[in-house]
Write a protein that holds these residues in place. Structure first.
Motif, PDB file in Angstrom:
ATOM      1  N   GLY A  12       0.825  -1.215   0.000  1.00 47.82           N
ATOM      2  CA  GLY A  12       0.000   0.000   0.000  1.00 47.82           C
ATOM      3  C   GLY A  12       0.858   1.262   0.000  1.00 47.82           C
ATOM      4  N   ARG A 119      -3.787  -8.537  -2.991  1.00 47.92           N
ATOM      5  CA  ARG A 119      -3.857  -7.120  -3.371  1.00 47.92           C
ATOM      6  C   ARG A 119      -3.290  -6.894  -4.770  1.00 47.92           C
ATOM      7  NH1 ARG A 119      -2.132  -3.469   1.827  1.00 47.92           N
ATOM      8  NH2 ARG A 119      -3.624  -4.331   3.321  1.00 47.92           N
ATOM      9  N   TYR A 132      -6.650   0.936  -8.781  1.00 49.91           N
ATOM     10  CA  TYR A 132      -7.877   0.337  -8.248  1.00 49.91           C
ATOM     11  C   TYR A 132      -7.577  -1.082  -7.790  1.00 49.91           C
ATOM     12  CZ  TYR A 132      -9.911   4.087 -11.042  1.00 49.91           C
ATOM     13  OH  TYR A 132     -10.213   5.310 -11.576  1.00 49.91           O
TER      14      TYR A 132
HETATM   15  P1  AP5 Z   1       7.466  -0.680  -7.332  1.00 48.59           P
HETATM   16  O1  AP5 Z   1       6.608  -0.014  -8.320  1.00 48.59           O
HETATM   17  O2  AP5 Z   1       8.099   0.113  -6.259  1.00 48.59           O
HETATM   18  O3  AP5 Z   1       6.608  -1.884  -6.752  1.00 48.59           O
HETATM   19  P2  AP5 Z   1       6.541  -2.572  -5.310  1.00 48.59           P
HETATM   20  O4  AP5 Z   1       7.480  -2.076  -4.281  1.00 48.59           O
HETATM   21  O5  AP5 Z   1       6.612  -4.024  -5.610  1.00 48.59           O
HETATM   22  O6  AP5 Z   1       5.184  -2.089  -4.777  1.00 48.59           O
HETATM   23  P3  AP5 Z   1       3.820  -2.071  -5.505  1.00 48.59           P
HETATM   24  O7  AP5 Z   1       3.730  -0.893  -6.417  1.00 48.59           O
HETATM   25  O8  AP5 Z   1       3.517  -3.411  -6.105  1.00 48.59           O
HETATM   26  O9  AP5 Z   1       2.844  -1.968  -4.280  1.00 48.59           O
HETATM   27  P4  AP5 Z   1       2.505  -0.782  -3.299  1.00 48.59           P
HETATM   28  O10 AP5 Z   1       3.109  -1.057  -1.967  1.00 48.59           O
HETATM   29  O11 AP5 Z   1       2.767   0.564  -3.905  1.00 48.59           O
HETATM   30  O12 AP5 Z   1       0.941  -1.035  -3.177  1.00 48.59           O
HETATM   31  P5  AP5 Z   1      -0.302  -0.219  -3.762  1.00 48.59           P
HETATM   32  O13 AP5 Z   1      -0.505   1.022  -2.982  1.00 48.59           O
HETATM   33  O14 AP5 Z   1      -0.237  -0.104  -5.247  1.00 48.59           O
HETATM   34  O15 AP5 Z   1       8.648  -1.475  -8.048  1.00 48.59           O
HETATM   35  C1  AP5 Z   1       8.421  -2.245  -9.201  1.00 48.59           C
HETATM   36  C2  AP5 Z   1       9.764  -2.744  -9.739  1.00 48.59           C
HETATM   37  O16 AP5 Z   1      10.596  -1.631 -10.075  1.00 48.59           O
HETATM   38  C3  AP5 Z   1      10.611  -3.581  -8.746  1.00 48.59           C
HETATM   39  O17 AP5 Z   1      10.245  -4.946  -8.773  1.00 48.59           O
HETATM   40  C4  AP5 Z   1      12.025  -3.349  -9.315  1.00 48.59           C
HETATM   41  O18 AP5 Z   1      12.269  -4.149 -10.449  1.00 48.59           O
HETATM   42  C5  AP5 Z   1      11.969  -1.899  -9.765  1.00 48.59           C
HETATM   43  N1  AP5 Z   1      12.406  -0.949  -8.706  1.00 48.59           N
HETATM   44  C6  AP5 Z   1      11.622  -0.026  -8.054  1.00 48.59           C
HETATM   45  N2  AP5 Z   1      12.352   0.649  -7.169  1.00 48.59           N
HETATM   46  C7  AP5 Z   1      13.614   0.154  -7.243  1.00 48.59           C
HETATM   47  C8  AP5 Z   1      14.818   0.448  -6.558  1.00 48.59           C
HETATM   48  N3  AP5 Z   1      14.888   1.374  -5.588  1.00 48.59           N
HETATM   49  N4  AP5 Z   1      15.940  -0.266  -6.899  1.00 48.59           N
HETATM   50  C9  AP5 Z   1      15.915  -1.190  -7.877  1.00 48.59           C
HETATM   51  N5  AP5 Z   1      14.788  -1.529  -8.556  1.00 48.59           N
HETATM   52  C10 AP5 Z   1      13.661  -0.858  -8.240  1.00 48.59           C
HETATM   53  O19 AP5 Z   1      -1.492  -1.243  -3.367  1.00 48.59           O
HETATM   54  C11 AP5 Z   1      -1.603  -2.509  -3.985  1.00 48.59           C
HETATM   55  C12 AP5 Z   1      -3.093  -2.879  -4.127  1.00 48.59           C
HETATM   56  O20 AP5 Z   1      -3.669  -3.023  -2.833  1.00 48.59           O
HETATM   57  C13 AP5 Z   1      -3.946  -1.821  -4.859  1.00 48.59           C
HETATM   58  O21 AP5 Z   1      -4.888  -2.468  -5.646  1.00 48.59           O
HETATM   59  C14 AP5 Z   1      -4.628  -1.036  -3.721  1.00 48.59           C
HETATM   60  O22 AP5 Z   1      -5.892  -0.530  -4.113  1.00 48.59           O
HETATM   61  C15 AP5 Z   1      -4.762  -2.104  -2.634  1.00 48.59           C
HETATM   62  N6  AP5 Z   1      -4.608  -1.561  -1.285  1.00 48.59           N
HETATM   63  C16 AP5 Z   1      -3.742  -0.583  -0.862  1.00 48.59           C
HETATM   64  N7  AP5 Z   1      -3.862  -0.373   0.460  1.00 48.59           N
HETATM   65  C17 AP5 Z   1      -4.812  -1.248   0.894  1.00 48.59           C
HETATM   66  C18 AP5 Z   1      -5.378  -1.532   2.188  1.00 48.59           C
HETATM   67  N8  AP5 Z   1      -4.963  -0.877   3.290  1.00 48.59           N
HETATM   68  N9  AP5 Z   1      -6.311  -2.491   2.267  1.00 48.59           N
HETATM   69  C19 AP5 Z   1      -6.720  -3.186   1.165  1.00 48.59           C
HETATM   70  N10 AP5 Z   1      -6.230  -2.957  -0.094  1.00 48.59           N
HETATM   71  C20 AP5 Z   1      -5.280  -2.000  -0.222  1.00 48.59           C
END
Ligand code: AP5
Length: 209
Positions: A12, A119, A132
């Motif tokens: 999230g 999620r 979403y």
């Molecule tokens: P990145 O885009 O950073 O992805 P991530 O860390 O895997 O995180 P996500 O975007 O998947 O999830 P999030 O925590 O933001 O959750 P969200 O709010 O969307 O990185 C992608 C890739 O880029 C990496 O694998 C790597 O390859 C590269 N990369 C990025 N940074 C890097 C770095 N520093 N170094 C090297 N490589 C890098 O929520 C997810 C879902 O859950 C949504 O549908 C949302 O609606 C739902 N949701 C949110 N909160 C809640 C809640 N409280 N309850 C229920 N549902 C919820």
């Protein structure tokens, strides 16, 4: 004020980053978003994203370094998805030191693997930046963005086999990072399993301290 959001894929971070910047008027730097934008120009980036591996440190650190050259940084910022490992944290410290900037808190939003899978597999995104979830945060019309009416898509790295690899990478890198920020007393634990409003309440309470 300057903050870092740490947490597993799907914790999230992006959702809360949007809430924080809207309510506290600060900048949002998401390395994931920056890299997804950058992959249009540099095809090698996409290979890393699709494999669930981290993009090489040099590449990401350079992106952050360049962003920190801009004057607006003084407005305050929230880093989302960076640093991702100890090396990136150490490099970030050097960048901050050279600009005389300090981090106020590091929020660690934890959720388990099953919740993350649920999620992420349900997440749908729009090119305009809206995000979403097919059951927990559905758009008004199935598959259509509420804001710009474009078709919603699934991120390429949100397929179940890639999520597992992203999680494996996360689990390998997170422990040293947690220890690092605990030691310098910046780490704050956030219960990421609560609903979106409650998680925001937890984060806000520390920002307002
Ligand atoms: P990145 O885009 O950073 O992805 P991530 O860390 O895997 O995180 P996500 O975007 O998947 O999830 P999030 O925590 O933001 O959750 P969200 O709010 O969307 O990185 C992608 C890739 O880029 C990496 O694998 C790597 O390859 C590269 N990369 C990025 N940074 C890097 C770095 N520093 N170094 C090297 N490589 C890098 O929520 C997810 C879902 O859950 C949504 O549908 C949302 O609606 C739902 N949701 C949110 N909160 C809640 C809640 N409280 N309850 C229920 N549902 C919820």
């Amino acid at each position: 004020m300057n903050f870092i959001l740490l947490g597993p894929p799907g914790a999230g971070k992006g959702t809360q980053a949007k809430n924080v910047i809207k309510n506290f008027n600060m900048l949002h730097f998401s390395t994931g978003d920056m890299l997804r934008e950058g992959k249009k120009l540099d095809k090698t980036i996409n290979k890393f994203l699709l494999s669930g591996r981290l993009v090489p440190d040099e590449m990401v650190i350079n992106i952050i370094k360049k962003r920190f050259e801009r004057d607006d940084i003084k407005k305050g910022f929230l880093l989302d998805g960076f640093p991702r490992n100890l090396r990136q944290a150490e490099q970030l410290d050097l960048i901050l030191e050279s600009k005389n900037i300090k981090i106020d808190k590091v929020f660690f939003m934890d959720i388990g693997f099953d919740e993350a899978i649920n999620r992420i597999t349900g997440r749908r995104v729009c090119e305009c930046g809206a995000s979403y979830h097919i059951t927990m945060l559905p758009p008004k019309k199935i598959g259509i963005c509420d804001y710009c009416e474009a078709d919603l898509i699934q991120r390429d790295d949100d397929k179940e086999n890639v999520i597992r690899d992203r999680f494996t990478v996360y689990e390998k890198e997170i422990e040293p990072l947690i220890k690092y920020y605990k030691k310098i007393k910046l780490l704050v634990l956030i219960d990421g399993l609560k609903d979106e409003k409650d998680v925001f309440k937890q984060i806000s309470s520390y920002i307002l301290q």
